[in-house]
Design an enzyme around this catalytic site. Structure first.
Site, PDB file in Angstrom:
ATOM      1  N   LYS A 201      -4.941 -28.061  67.895  1.00  0.00           N
ATOM      2  CA  LYS A 201      -4.725 -28.791  66.649  1.00  0.00           C
ATOM      3  C   LYS A 201      -3.506 -29.703  66.760  1.00  0.00           C
ATOM      4  O   LYS A 201      -3.577 -30.898  66.447  1.00  0.00           O
ATOM      5  CB  LYS A 201      -4.535 -27.813  65.481  1.00  0.00           C
ATOM      6  CG  LYS A 201      -4.374 -28.499  64.129  1.00  0.00           C
ATOM      7  CD  LYS A 201      -3.864 -27.547  63.070  1.00  0.00           C
ATOM      8  CE  LYS A 201      -2.353 -27.388  63.182  1.00  0.00           C
ATOM      9  NZ  LYS A 201      -1.762 -26.650  62.047  1.00  0.00           N
ATOM     10  N   ASP A 219      -7.371 -28.129  60.762  1.00  0.00           N
ATOM     11  CA  ASP A 219      -6.379 -27.290  60.084  1.00  0.00           C
ATOM     12  C   ASP A 219      -7.086 -26.493  58.987  1.00  0.00           C
ATOM     13  O   ASP A 219      -8.318 -26.487  58.909  1.00  0.00           O
ATOM     14  CB  ASP A 219      -5.238 -28.143  59.515  1.00  0.00           C
ATOM     15  CG  ASP A 219      -5.677 -29.015  58.355  1.00  0.00           C
ATOM     16  OD1 ASP A 219      -6.898 -29.131  58.100  1.00  0.00           O
ATOM     17  OD2 ASP A 219      -4.798 -29.585  57.688  1.00  0.00           O
TER      18      ASP A 219
END
Length: 330
Positions: A201, A219
């Protein structure tokens, strides 16, 4: 002989017995008559359908009706092609709603974006943006941060929470940048994920916004909306990333991430989505999970959608909202 006392008695006895017999006969004859009347009435009643029998017949005949109703009420499963078309339309319409979508972390170079992204775990981008100006003034380069005293670095990033673990990651990744990459943030995924505290991420945030390399940032907001929109049923971020990447062209990945995250932060919240104020309800299979009343939903909108400041102290020029206030100000 007929006038003898015996014969008179016999005749009297005969009359008595006859009266008795007639009385008994009346009783006997009357009993069958009543029974007959009752039995006839019983036959009439039994011949008429009772409520129970009617209901039982109805219940026996009723399965045909629910069966037809249930067939009509069951929605046909959405095909893969239909889902892909709907997902891409959501992306197009979100582009119209949020034409100014952008990374909500303040940064001036790849190193600052990398540090800010690590700090953003378990806190808001707003709190990170309020913390990093003093942090970068004190530690402007990887070499400076690698040489930081842990306790002093911890104190500098305390407002972001989990400051001890984050300080350890920042010193570790800064040391790796200094020793392994000449003090520069690498522009490849396989290199970025070798840095302490940097996962896929974080790597995609840096690649997409500092190097222009397309990537999907999965996320908590992205995960929630991808599942609500039935793009995926996965819980693992890597699997979600792979399934969503198969739906959209690679050129859309970075901006798609910004748009979805913007929508999740402003409208489609985790606990109480503002369904009544959502511009894409006609494309959402989860409509109704949140507040559907338009006036009540409008009060749930956040940041510029609700008329409040955004998360960046230094937002892009085209940002329509108000800049966030510095740390310590109201």
């Amino acid at each position: 002989m007929s006038n003898s006392p015996v014969s008179a008695q016999a005749k009297g006895a005969g009359r008595v017995s006859g009266e008795q017999n007639s009385a008994v006969g009346e009783q006997v004859s009357s009993t069958p008559t009543k029974v007959a009347k009752r039995s006839k009435g019983a036959r009439l009643k039994s011949s008429a359908p009772s409520k129970t029998s009617r209901s039982s017949k109805t219940s026996q005949a009723s399965p045909k009706t629910p069966a037809k109703t249930s067939v009509k009420s069951v929605a046909k499963p959405e095909s893969r092609l239909a889902m892909v078309r709907r997902a891409r339309r959501i992306n197009r319409e979100l582009a119209e709603v949020f034409p100014y979508a952008h990374p909500e972390l303040d940064f001036r170079n790849p190193f600052q974006l990398l540090v800010a992204t690590v700090l953003s775990a378990q806190t808001t981008d707003l709190r990170v943006n309020q913390t990093t100006p003093a942090l970068f003034a004190k530690y402007p380069t990887p070499e400076d941060m690698a040489a930081a005293v842990p306790e002093q670095l911890e104190e500098a990033i305390r407002p972001t929470g989990f400051f001890r673990a984050k300080a350890k990651s920042l010193i570790g990744l800064s040391t790796a940048l200094r020793d392994n990459f000449g003090g520069e943030v690498p522009g490849r995924l396989e290199d970025l994920v070798t840095l302490p505290g940097v996962g896929r991420k974080t790597a995609f945030v840096v690649l997409g916004n500092a190097f222009g390399v397309p990537g999907i940032t999965v996320d908590t907001h992205f995960m929630r909306l991808a599942r609500r929109w039935k793009w995926t049923e996965q819980d693992d971020p890597v699997k979600i990333e792979a399934e969503v990447a198969a739906i959209f062209p690679k050129s859309e990945w970075t901006m798609l991430s910004h748009r979805v995250i913007f929508h999740g932060r402003r409208i489609c919240h985790a606990r109480k989505p503002a369904c009544g104020a959502c511009p894409i309800t006609h494309l959402c299979p989860s409509y109704g999970e949140g507040e559907t009343d338009p006036e009540k939903a409008k009060k749930l909108l956040k940041y510029e959608m609700g008329g409040y400041p955004g998360q960046r102290l230094n937002p892009p020029p085209d940002y329509p909202g108000k800049p966030a206030p510095p740390l310590g100000t109201s």
